[in-house]
Write a protein that holds these residues in place. Structure first.
Motif, PDB file in Angstrom:
ATOM      1  N   ASP A 199       0.809  -1.231   0.000  1.00 46.73           N
ATOM      2  CA  ASP A 199       0.000   0.000   0.000  1.00 46.73           C
ATOM      3  C   ASP A 199       0.839   1.277   0.000  1.00 46.73           C
ATOM      4  O   ASP A 199       0.347   2.337  -0.367  1.00 46.73           O
ATOM      5  CB  ASP A 199      -0.918   0.012   1.238  1.00 46.73           C
ATOM      6  CG  ASP A 199      -2.258  -0.649   0.943  1.00 46.73           C
ATOM      7  OD1 ASP A 199      -2.444  -1.120  -0.203  1.00 46.73           O
ATOM      8  OD2 ASP A 199      -3.110  -0.695   1.850  1.00 46.73           O
ATOM      9  N   ASN A 200       2.057   1.177   0.430  1.00 48.57           N
ATOM     10  CA  ASN A 200       2.934   2.342   0.453  1.00 48.57           C
ATOM     11  C   ASN A 200       3.185   2.811  -0.989  1.00 48.57           C
ATOM     12  O   ASN A 200       3.810   2.111  -1.766  1.00 48.57           O
ATOM     13  CB  ASN A 200       4.254   1.941   1.134  1.00 48.57           C
ATOM     14  CG  ASN A 200       5.270   3.069   1.162  1.00 48.57           C
ATOM     15  OD1 ASN A 200       5.055   4.124   0.573  1.00 48.57           O
ATOM     16  ND2 ASN A 200       6.372   2.825   1.844  1.00 48.57           N
ATOM     17  N   PRO A 201       2.678   4.028  -1.323  1.00 53.60           N
ATOM     18  CA  PRO A 201       2.760   4.462  -2.734  1.00 53.60           C
ATOM     19  C   PRO A 201       4.192   4.601  -3.245  1.00 53.60           C
ATOM     20  O   PRO A 201       4.427   4.457  -4.448  1.00 53.60           O
ATOM     21  CB  PRO A 201       2.037   5.825  -2.738  1.00 53.60           C
ATOM     22  CG  PRO A 201       1.880   6.226  -1.322  1.00 53.60           C
ATOM     23  CD  PRO A 201       2.015   5.007  -0.458  1.00 53.60           C
ATOM     24  N   SER A 202       5.136   4.850  -2.365  1.00 49.96           N
ATOM     25  CA  SER A 202       6.517   4.964  -2.853  1.00 49.96           C
ATOM     26  C   SER A 202       7.193   3.595  -2.956  1.00 49.96           C
ATOM     27  O   SER A 202       8.333   3.485  -3.384  1.00 49.96           O
ATOM     28  CB  SER A 202       7.330   5.884  -1.942  1.00 49.96           C
ATOM     29  OG  SER A 202       7.447   5.296  -0.670  1.00 49.96           O
ATOM     30  N   CYS A 203       6.462   2.546  -2.554  1.00 50.22           N
ATOM     31  CA  CYS A 203       7.021   1.184  -2.660  1.00 50.22           C
ATOM     32  C   CYS A 203       6.240   0.413  -3.727  1.00 50.22           C
ATOM     33  O   CYS A 203       6.701   0.260  -4.847  1.00 50.22           O
ATOM     34  CB  CYS A 203       6.951   0.484  -1.307  1.00 50.22           C
ATOM     35  SG  CYS A 203       7.418  -1.250  -1.331  1.00 50.22           S
ATOM     36  N   HIS A 233      -2.810  -6.787   3.751  1.00 51.95           N
ATOM     37  CA  HIS A 233      -3.702  -7.733   3.077  1.00 51.95           C
ATOM     38  C   HIS A 233      -3.875  -9.017   3.869  1.00 51.95           C
ATOM     39  O   HIS A 233      -3.032  -9.367   4.692  1.00 51.95           O
ATOM     40  CB  HIS A 233      -3.153  -8.064   1.684  1.00 51.95           C
ATOM     41  CG  HIS A 233      -2.816  -6.853   0.885  1.00 51.95           C
ATOM     42  ND1 HIS A 233      -3.766  -6.039   0.323  1.00 51.95           N
ATOM     43  CD2 HIS A 233      -1.619  -6.298   0.582  1.00 51.95           C
ATOM     44  CE1 HIS A 233      -3.164  -5.040  -0.310  1.00 51.95           C
ATOM     45  NE2 HIS A 233      -1.874  -5.170  -0.164  1.00 51.95           N
ATOM     46  N   GLU A 234      -4.957  -9.687   3.540  1.00 51.76           N
ATOM     47  CA  GLU A 234      -5.189 -10.981   4.166  1.00 51.76           C
ATOM     48  C   GLU A 234      -4.130 -11.973   3.670  1.00 51.76           C
ATOM     49  O   GLU A 234      -3.889 -12.064   2.463  1.00 51.76           O
ATOM     50  CB  GLU A 234      -6.584 -11.483   3.784  1.00 51.76           C
ATOM     51  CG  GLU A 234      -7.049 -12.664   4.608  1.00 51.76           C
ATOM     52  CD  GLU A 234      -8.265 -13.337   3.986  1.00 51.76           C
ATOM     53  OE1 GLU A 234      -8.410 -14.550   4.137  1.00 51.76           O
ATOM     54  OE2 GLU A 234      -9.056 -12.616   3.331  1.00 51.76           O
ATOM     55  N   ILE A 235      -3.516 -12.671   4.592  1.00 49.49           N
ATOM     56  CA  ILE A 235      -2.476 -13.633   4.197  1.00 49.49           C
ATOM     57  C   ILE A 235      -3.158 -14.956   3.830  1.00 49.49           C
ATOM     58  O   ILE A 235      -3.825 -15.556   4.664  1.00 49.49           O
ATOM     59  CB  ILE A 235      -1.459 -13.862   5.344  1.00 49.49           C
ATOM     60  CG1 ILE A 235      -0.897 -12.540   5.859  1.00 49.49           C
ATOM     61  CG2 ILE A 235      -0.343 -14.796   4.873  1.00 49.49           C
ATOM     62  CD1 ILE A 235      -0.173 -11.677   4.840  1.00 49.49           C
ATOM     63  N   PRO A 236      -3.028 -15.386   2.577  1.00 49.03           N
ATOM     64  CA  PRO A 236      -3.684 -16.639   2.172  1.00 49.03           C
ATOM     65  C   PRO A 236      -3.120 -17.827   2.946  1.00 49.03           C
ATOM     66  O   PRO A 236      -1.977 -17.795   3.394  1.00 49.03           O
ATOM     67  CB  PRO A 236      -3.355 -16.763   0.680  1.00 49.03           C
ATOM     68  CG  PRO A 236      -2.735 -15.488   0.278  1.00 49.03           C
ATOM     69  CD  PRO A 236      -2.229 -14.816   1.505  1.00 49.03           C
TER      70      PRO A 236
END
Ligand SMILES: [Zn+2]
Ligand SMILES: [Zn+2]
Length: 247
Positions: A199-203, A233-236
């Motif tokens: 989610d980090n836009p610079s990453c 995120h949900e970890i599958p």
């Protein structure tokens, strides 16, 4: 290095020519079967070397058995691919010009999407903007069915993705055609379509869902392996994944 190509190798190759793609379980069973049938030494952990021997003889024929992963469940597959022509060229003997154009448009949609899918609605809409001969709605639907049965695309509830075979075979083409858009999985370094994104836009790194499951397994606080931000995120589940080390 390159060994002599025996009957066991030939039989394995014949089977690959018929199937096009097989999962690692079947490949292992086939390896054993071919060696036992032709009474050659069988070493269960030498499948990749066995395939390397076949590949060394296939090279002048511009063919190769290539390994890749299903983005869906992380299972390993082996596909017999053509290395001489781009995939699209090879498909041109089976598909008309406007059908190939629609396939390319579908690839454009999938590559530019966040989650590696294209909806049938979007594909049908893009069929309205064809440069070559237009496809009717029914023709487009029929073509999509054909692309699925020929194992270029997968379909689930009206969402289309590139098949494992397509990704394995077309990876060099995809890297060349979409170099600015396509991203590699941070963990396995293959092209990534169906994946989670930081989610980090610079990453913004991408990781395949099965690679996420494997990487974050047993970690309580998942953090991005690149920027160290929280992984939201949900970890599958790893369950149902085929571990690579297990035979
Ligand atoms: Zn990956
Ligand atoms: Zn990150």
């Amino acid at each position: 290095m390159a060994q002599h190509l025996g009957d066991s190798h030939r039989r394995f190759l014949q089977k690959m020519m018929v199937s096009g793609i097989i999962d690692d379980k079947k490949a292992k069973a086939l390896h054993q079967f071919c060696c036992e049938t032709h009474k050659t030494q069988y070493a269960p952990d030498k499948l990749d070397e066995f395939i390397e021997t076949i590949n060394s003889k296939l090279q002048p024929l511009f063919m190769q058995i290539r390994k890749g992963m299903s983005e869906e469940n992380g299972q390993q597959f082996y596909a017999l691919v053509n290395t001489a022509e781009t995939e699209i060229t090879r498909m041109s003997s089976e598909y008309a010009d406007n059908e190939l154009e629609l396939f390319r448009k579908t690839m454009d949609l999938i590559v530019s999407s966040e989650n590696g899918t294209a909806s049938s609605t979007d594909i049908l809409n893009s069929a309205d903007m064809m440069i070559t001969k237009k496809l009717k709605k029914s023709e487009t639907e029929h073509l999509l069915t054909r692309l699925v049965s020929d194992k270029w695309l997968c379909e689930k509830r009206g969402e289309y993705t590139l098949s494992t075979r397509c990704i394995i075979e077309m990876e060099p083409y995809i890297r060349a055609m979409y170099q600015d858009q396509v991203k590699m999985c941070y963990i396995c370094h293959s092209v990534a379509f169906q994946c989670q994104i930081c989610d980090n836009p610079s990453c913004g790194i991408k990781i395949h869902r099965p690679c996420v499951a494997r990487y974050f397994k047993g970690r309580t606080e998942p953090h991005c392996p690149s920027c160290d931000d929280f992984w939201p995120h949900e970890i599958p589940e790893v369950r149902g994944l085929h571990s690579q080390s297990k035979r």
